[in-house]
Design a protein around this motif. Structure first.
Motif, PDB file in Angstrom:
ATOM      1  N   PRO A  72       4.738   6.777  42.692  1.00 54.40           N
ATOM      2  CA  PRO A  72       6.125   6.495  42.335  1.00 54.40           C
ATOM      3  C   PRO A  72       6.873   7.806  42.084  1.00 54.40           C
ATOM      4  CG  PRO A  72       4.760   6.294  40.408  1.00 54.40           C
ATOM      5  CD  PRO A  72       3.833   6.607  41.549  1.00 54.40           C
ATOM      6  N   PRO A  73       8.175   7.731  41.827  1.00 54.20           N
ATOM      7  CA  PRO A  73       8.913   8.947  41.488  1.00 54.20           C
ATOM      8  C   PRO A  73       8.240   9.681  40.330  1.00 54.20           C
ATOM      9  CG  PRO A  73      10.430   7.145  41.845  1.00 54.20           C
ATOM     10  CD  PRO A  73       9.049   6.552  41.868  1.00 54.20           C
ATOM     11  N   GLY A  74       8.123  10.994  40.475  1.00 57.13           N
ATOM     12  CA  GLY A  74       7.475  11.813  39.464  1.00 57.13           C
ATOM     13  C   GLY A  74       6.043  12.160  39.809  1.00 57.13           C
ATOM     14  N   MET A  75       5.450  11.482  40.811  1.00 52.61           N
ATOM     15  CA  MET A  75       4.082  11.769  41.211  1.00 52.61           C
ATOM     16  C   MET A  75       4.017  13.180  41.785  1.00 52.61           C
ATOM     17  SD  MET A  75       1.546  11.969  43.932  1.00 52.61           S
ATOM     18  CE  MET A  75       2.555  11.640  45.312  1.00 52.61           C
ATOM     19  N   ILE A  76       3.033  13.948  41.334  1.00 57.13           N
ATOM     20  CA  ILE A  76       2.807  15.305  41.829  1.00 57.13           C
ATOM     21  C   ILE A  76       1.375  15.373  42.330  1.00 57.13           C
ATOM     22  CG2 ILE A  76       2.667  17.749  41.221  1.00 57.13           C
ATOM     23  CD1 ILE A  76       4.581  17.090  38.886  1.00 57.13           C
ATOM     24  N   HIS A  77       1.210  15.927  43.512  1.00 62.69           N
ATOM     25  CA  HIS A  77      -0.126  16.036  44.074  1.00 62.69           C
ATOM     26  C   HIS A  77      -0.257  17.392  44.750  1.00 62.69           C
ATOM     27  CE1 HIS A  77      -3.896  14.101  45.150  1.00 62.69           C
ATOM     28  NE2 HIS A  77      -3.813  14.754  46.292  1.00 62.69           N
ATOM     29  N   ARG A  78      -1.430  18.009  44.626  1.00 67.22           N
ATOM     30  CA  ARG A  78      -1.680  19.298  45.278  1.00 67.22           C
ATOM     31  C   ARG A  78      -2.789  19.140  46.304  1.00 67.22           C
ATOM     32  NH1 ARG A  78      -0.670  21.269  40.039  1.00 67.22           N
ATOM     33  NH2 ARG A  78       1.245  22.467  40.022  1.00 67.22           N
ATOM     34  N   ILE A  79      -2.522  19.628  47.516  1.00 68.79           N
ATOM     35  CA  ILE A  79      -3.516  19.623  48.586  1.00 68.79           C
ATOM     36  C   ILE A  79      -3.494  21.008  49.219  1.00 68.79           C
ATOM     37  CG2 ILE A  79      -4.217  18.648  50.803  1.00 68.79           C
ATOM     38  CD1 ILE A  79      -2.735  16.086  50.042  1.00 68.79           C
TER      39      ILE A  79
END
Length: 143
Positions: free
Chosen positions: A114-121
């Protein structure tokens, strides 16, 4: 003499009670998708309020993400070129969430949030900025 049965019950209860006094649990494993401290993360914008134009810095120009740095408006079925670390991405938008998966269909990592989700790849940060109806705004940045 001390009743041994009472000790066998009271000792575990005392240990349990002392463990409950912790204010924040220590996770055994770090989650892949987390909300890191704000000092390590690009500023997140809130979802557009009703009546405000739903726009992204780079609009619908998916090619703006080719270098791995962009903020775009996405829809289900979009294919985002991306050399920022996560690779080209395929998009789905539904139920207030944006899903991103490797466009190659390979065994890469898919993320959804959802809005606000942060993911690092692979040294790339992906942020779901906002979702409205069948559209979402995502921000890609390189570290």
């Amino acid at each position: 003499m001390v009743d041994r049965r009472r000790c066998l019950v009271l000792i575990p209860l005392a240990l349990l009670a002392s463990g409950c006094a912790r204010t924040e649990p220590t996770p055994l494993f770090a989650a892949a998708s987390v909300r890191p401290s704000t000092e390590n993360v690009p500023m997140m914008d809130a979802a557009a309020p009703s009546g405000t134009p739903f726009t992204a810095t780079d609009g619908r120009d998916l090619k703006a993400c080719a270098d791995g740095e962009c903020e775009i408006l996405v829809r289900t079925g979009d294919q985002i070129p991306n050399d920022g670390g996560a690779g080209p991405l395929s998009v789905t938008v539904q139920a207030g969430r944006v899903g991103l998966a490797p466009a190659s269909g390979g065994m890469g990592e898919a993320v959804s949030g959802p809005p606000g989700m942060i993911h690092r790849i692979n040294r790339q940060t992906i942020v779901v900025v906002a979702v409205q109806g069948g559209e979402g705004i995502i921000r890609l940045s390189k570290k």
